[in-house]
Design a protein around this motif. Sequence first.
Motif, PDB file in Angstrom:
ATOM      1  N   MET A   1       0.854  -1.187   0.000  1.00  0.00           N
ATOM      2  CA  MET A   1       0.000   0.000   0.000  1.00  0.00           C
ATOM      3  C   MET A   1       0.898   1.250   0.000  1.00  0.00           C
ATOM      4  SD  MET A   1      -3.085   0.947   2.655  1.00  0.00           S
ATOM      5  CE  MET A   1      -3.065  -0.697   3.343  1.00  0.00           C
ATOM      6  N   ASP A   2       0.684   2.163  -0.926  1.00  0.00           N
ATOM      7  CA  ASP A   2       1.539   3.357  -0.940  1.00  0.00           C
ATOM      8  C   ASP A   2       1.081   4.349   0.134  1.00  0.00           C
ATOM      9  OD1 ASP A   2      -0.567   4.813  -1.954  1.00  0.00           O
ATOM     10  OD2 ASP A   2       0.150   4.734  -4.017  1.00  0.00           O
ATOM     11  N   ASP A   3       1.869   5.397   0.293  1.00  0.00           N
ATOM     12  CA  ASP A   3       1.632   6.355   1.380  1.00  0.00           C
ATOM     13  C   ASP A   3       0.274   7.029   1.274  1.00  0.00           C
ATOM     14  OD1 ASP A   3       3.953   5.851   2.649  1.00  0.00           O
ATOM     15  OD2 ASP A   3       4.802   7.847   2.413  1.00  0.00           O
ATOM     16  N   ILE A   4      -0.080   7.455   0.057  1.00  0.00           N
ATOM     17  CA  ILE A   4      -1.350   8.173  -0.115  1.00  0.00           C
ATOM     18  C   ILE A   4      -2.505   7.240   0.231  1.00  0.00           C
ATOM     19  CG2 ILE A   4      -2.891   9.284  -1.787  1.00  0.00           C
ATOM     20  CD1 ILE A   4      -0.293  10.283  -3.201  1.00  0.00           C
ATOM     21  N   GLN A   5      -2.412   6.017  -0.264  1.00  0.00           N
ATOM     22  CA  GLN A   5      -3.475   5.043  -0.001  1.00  0.00           C
ATOM     23  C   GLN A   5      -3.586   4.787   1.499  1.00  0.00           C
ATOM     24  OE1 GLN A   5      -5.524   4.011  -2.478  1.00  0.00           O
ATOM     25  NE2 GLN A   5      -6.730   3.339  -0.730  1.00  0.00           N
ATOM     26  N   GLN A   6      -2.438   4.675   2.150  1.00  0.00           N
ATOM     27  CA  GLN A   6      -2.454   4.414   3.590  1.00  0.00           C
ATOM     28  C   GLN A   6      -3.078   5.583   4.353  1.00  0.00           C
ATOM     29  OE1 GLN A   6       1.288   3.291   5.353  1.00  0.00           O
ATOM     30  NE2 GLN A   6       0.249   2.473   7.140  1.00  0.00           N
ATOM     31  N   THR A   7      -2.763   6.800   3.910  1.00  0.00           N
ATOM     32  CA  THR A   7      -3.338   7.989   4.547  1.00  0.00           C
ATOM     33  C   THR A   7      -4.854   7.972   4.419  1.00  0.00           C
ATOM     34  OG1 THR A   7      -1.356   9.268   4.085  1.00  0.00           O
ATOM     35  CG2 THR A   7      -3.337  10.520   4.554  1.00  0.00           C
ATOM     36  N   ILE A   8      -5.327   7.682   3.208  1.00  0.00           N
ATOM     37  CA  ILE A   8      -6.778   7.643   2.977  1.00  0.00           C
ATOM     38  C   ILE A   8      -7.411   6.571   3.863  1.00  0.00           C
ATOM     39  CG2 ILE A   8      -8.582   7.129   1.268  1.00  0.00           C
ATOM     40  CD1 ILE A   8      -6.593   8.360  -0.847  1.00  0.00           C
ATOM     41  N   THR A   9      -6.779   5.420   3.932  1.00  0.00           N
ATOM     42  CA  THR A   9      -7.315   4.324   4.754  1.00  0.00           C
ATOM     43  C   THR A   9      -7.413   4.735   6.220  1.00  0.00           C
ATOM     44  OG1 THR A   9      -6.348   2.737   3.239  1.00  0.00           O
ATOM     45  CG2 THR A   9      -6.990   1.904   5.394  1.00  0.00           C
ATOM     46  N   LEU A  10      -6.358   5.398   6.711  1.00  0.00           N
ATOM     47  CA  LEU A  10      -6.350   5.794   8.128  1.00  0.00           C
ATOM     48  C   LEU A  10      -7.441   6.813   8.444  1.00  0.00           C
ATOM     49  CD1 LEU A  10      -2.576   6.095   9.078  1.00  0.00           C
ATOM     50  CD2 LEU A  10      -4.227   4.476   9.965  1.00  0.00           C
ATOM     51  N   MET A  11      -7.837   7.598   7.441  1.00  0.00           N
ATOM     52  CA  MET A  11      -8.838   8.641   7.690  1.00  0.00           C
ATOM     53  C   MET A  11     -10.266   8.095   7.610  1.00  0.00           C
ATOM     54  SD  MET A  11      -6.962  11.827   5.809  1.00  0.00           S
ATOM     55  CE  MET A  11      -7.901  13.213   6.405  1.00  0.00           C
ATOM     56  N   LYS A  12     -10.406   6.895   7.113  1.00  0.00           N
ATOM     57  CA  LYS A  12     -11.738   6.296   6.974  1.00  0.00           C
ATOM     58  C   LYS A  12     -12.010   5.331   8.116  1.00  0.00           C
ATOM     59  CE  LYS A  12     -11.463   4.189   3.044  1.00  0.00           C
ATOM     60  NZ  LYS A  12     -11.659   3.542   1.732  1.00  0.00           N
ATOM     61  N   ASP A  13     -13.283   5.092   8.370  1.00  0.00           N
ATOM     62  CA  ASP A  13     -13.716   3.951   9.184  1.00  0.00           C
ATOM     63  C   ASP A  13     -13.060   3.887  10.559  1.00  0.00           C
ATOM     64  OD1 ASP A  13     -15.141   3.139   6.955  1.00  0.00           O
ATOM     65  OD2 ASP A  13     -13.465   1.955   6.189  1.00  0.00           O
ATOM     66  N   ASN A  14     -12.666   5.011  11.093  1.00  0.00           N
ATOM     67  CA  ASN A  14     -12.049   5.014  12.426  1.00  0.00           C
ATOM     68  C   ASN A  14     -10.795   4.148  12.507  1.00  0.00           C
ATOM     69  OD1 ASN A  14     -14.043   6.668  13.286  1.00  0.00           O
ATOM     70  ND2 ASN A  14     -15.240   5.072  14.292  1.00  0.00           N
ATOM     71  N   THR A  15     -10.165   3.897  11.375  1.00  0.00           N
ATOM     72  CA  THR A  15      -8.975   3.036  11.401  1.00  0.00           C
ATOM     73  C   THR A  15      -7.898   3.596  12.327  1.00  0.00           C
ATOM     74  OG1 THR A  15      -9.448   2.388   9.141  1.00  0.00           O
ATOM     75  CG2 THR A  15      -7.240   1.894   9.965  1.00  0.00           C
ATOM     76  N   LEU A  16      -7.693   4.899  12.254  1.00  0.00           N
ATOM     77  CA  LEU A  16      -6.687   5.531  13.124  1.00  0.00           C
ATOM     78  C   LEU A  16      -7.023   5.294  14.595  1.00  0.00           C
ATOM     79  CD1 LEU A  16      -4.256   7.538  13.506  1.00  0.00           C
ATOM     80  CD2 LEU A  16      -5.953   9.356  13.523  1.00  0.00           C
ATOM     81  N   LEU A  17      -8.301   5.512  14.935  1.00  0.00           N
ATOM     82  CA  LEU A  17      -8.720   5.354  16.340  1.00  0.00           C
ATOM     83  C   LEU A  17      -8.584   3.896  16.792  1.00  0.00           C
ATOM     84  CD1 LEU A  17     -11.864   7.675  16.333  1.00  0.00           C
ATOM     85  CD2 LEU A  17      -9.526   8.236  17.013  1.00  0.00           C
ATOM     86  N   LYS A  18      -8.858   2.972  15.874  1.00  0.00           N
ATOM     87  CA  LYS A  18      -8.720   1.546  16.226  1.00  0.00           C
ATOM     88  C   LYS A  18      -7.259   1.173  16.450  1.00  0.00           C
ATOM     89  CE  LYS A  18     -13.003   0.003  14.083  1.00  0.00           C
ATOM     90  NZ  LYS A  18     -13.618  -0.418  12.819  1.00  0.00           N
ATOM     91  N   ILE A  19      -6.369   1.725  15.609  1.00  0.00           N
ATOM     92  CA  ILE A  19      -4.936   1.441  15.782  1.00  0.00           C
ATOM     93  C   ILE A  19      -4.466   1.981  17.142  1.00  0.00           C
ATOM     94  CG2 ILE A  19      -2.605   2.046  14.962  1.00  0.00           C
ATOM     95  CD1 ILE A  19      -3.775   2.068  12.100  1.00  0.00           C
ATOM     96  N   ILE A  20      -4.851   3.208  17.440  1.00  0.00           N
ATOM     97  CA  ILE A  20      -4.438   3.817  18.714  1.00  0.00           C
ATOM     98  C   ILE A  20      -5.014   3.014  19.889  1.00  0.00           C
ATOM     99  CG2 ILE A  20      -4.717   5.865  20.187  1.00  0.00           C
ATOM    100  CD1 ILE A  20      -4.558   7.552  17.583  1.00  0.00           C
ATOM    101  N   GLY A  21      -6.280   2.638  19.778  1.00  0.00           N
ATOM    102  CA  GLY A  21      -6.921   1.842  20.832  1.00  0.00           C
ATOM    103  C   GLY A  21      -6.187   0.530  21.066  1.00  0.00           C
ATOM    104  N   GLN A  22      -5.817  -0.120  19.978  1.00  0.00           N
ATOM    105  CA  GLN A  22      -5.121  -1.408  20.098  1.00  0.00           C
ATOM    106  C   GLN A  22      -3.752  -1.231  20.743  1.00  0.00           C
ATOM    107  OE1 GLN A  22      -6.711  -4.398  19.472  1.00  0.00           O
ATOM    108  NE2 GLN A  22      -4.929  -5.013  20.672  1.00  0.00           N
TER     109      GLN A  22
END
Lengths: 84, 84
Positions: A1-22
Motif C-alpha cells: 500500500m503506498d503512502d497516499i493510499q495508507q493515509t486515505i485508509t487511516l482517515m476512513k472507518d475510524n482506522t486511526l482510532l482503532k490502531i491507537i486503541g489497540q
Amino acid sequence: MDDIQQTITLMKDNTLLKIIGQRIVNIRKQKNISQEKLAELSDLHRTYISDVENGKRNLTISVLYRICCGLNISLSHLLKGIKK
Amino acid sequence: MDDIQQTITLMKDNTLLKIIGQRIVNIRKQKNISQEKLAELSDLHRTYISDVENGKRNLTISVLYRICCGLNISLSHLLKGIKK
C-alpha cells in the motif's frame, strides 16, 4: 500500500482510532495494568477507557495525553510509526 | 522542573495545546505554507487552523492527524519530546 493510499485508509472507518486503541491495550497489558487501574491513573471512567481501546471514541489530544500519563509513556511513543 | 511537575504543568492552562499549536506554526512556516493553504490541505476552515495554532482548540486526534497530513509529517514527529 503506498503512502497516499495508507493515509486515505487511516482517515476512513475510524482506522486511526482503532490502531491507537489497540496500542493502548497492548501497552496496558504489557505493563500489567487493568482497565480500572488505567482509568484511575488517567482520571477517566473505566467504560471510557474501554471505548477508547475499541476505537469508539474520537478522543481529544488532552485526553490521549492523560491516558499516556497513566501508562507512563509519551504521546510520541504511543503514536510512533503511524504514517502521516 | 522534574517530570511530575512538568506533567502537571502540561495538564493545566492549555499548556499542551499551546505547545502543539506553536509547533504547527513553526513547521508550517518552515515549509512556507500559509494558514489558508494548510486549511485547504487539511480540509478544515482557516479560522479553525488559527485557533489550533493559538492553543484555543482542544482538538481531536483525528483532526490533528489531518493537520499532520497537510503538513506532510507524522503525528509522532509533531509530538516528539513532549514529556509524558
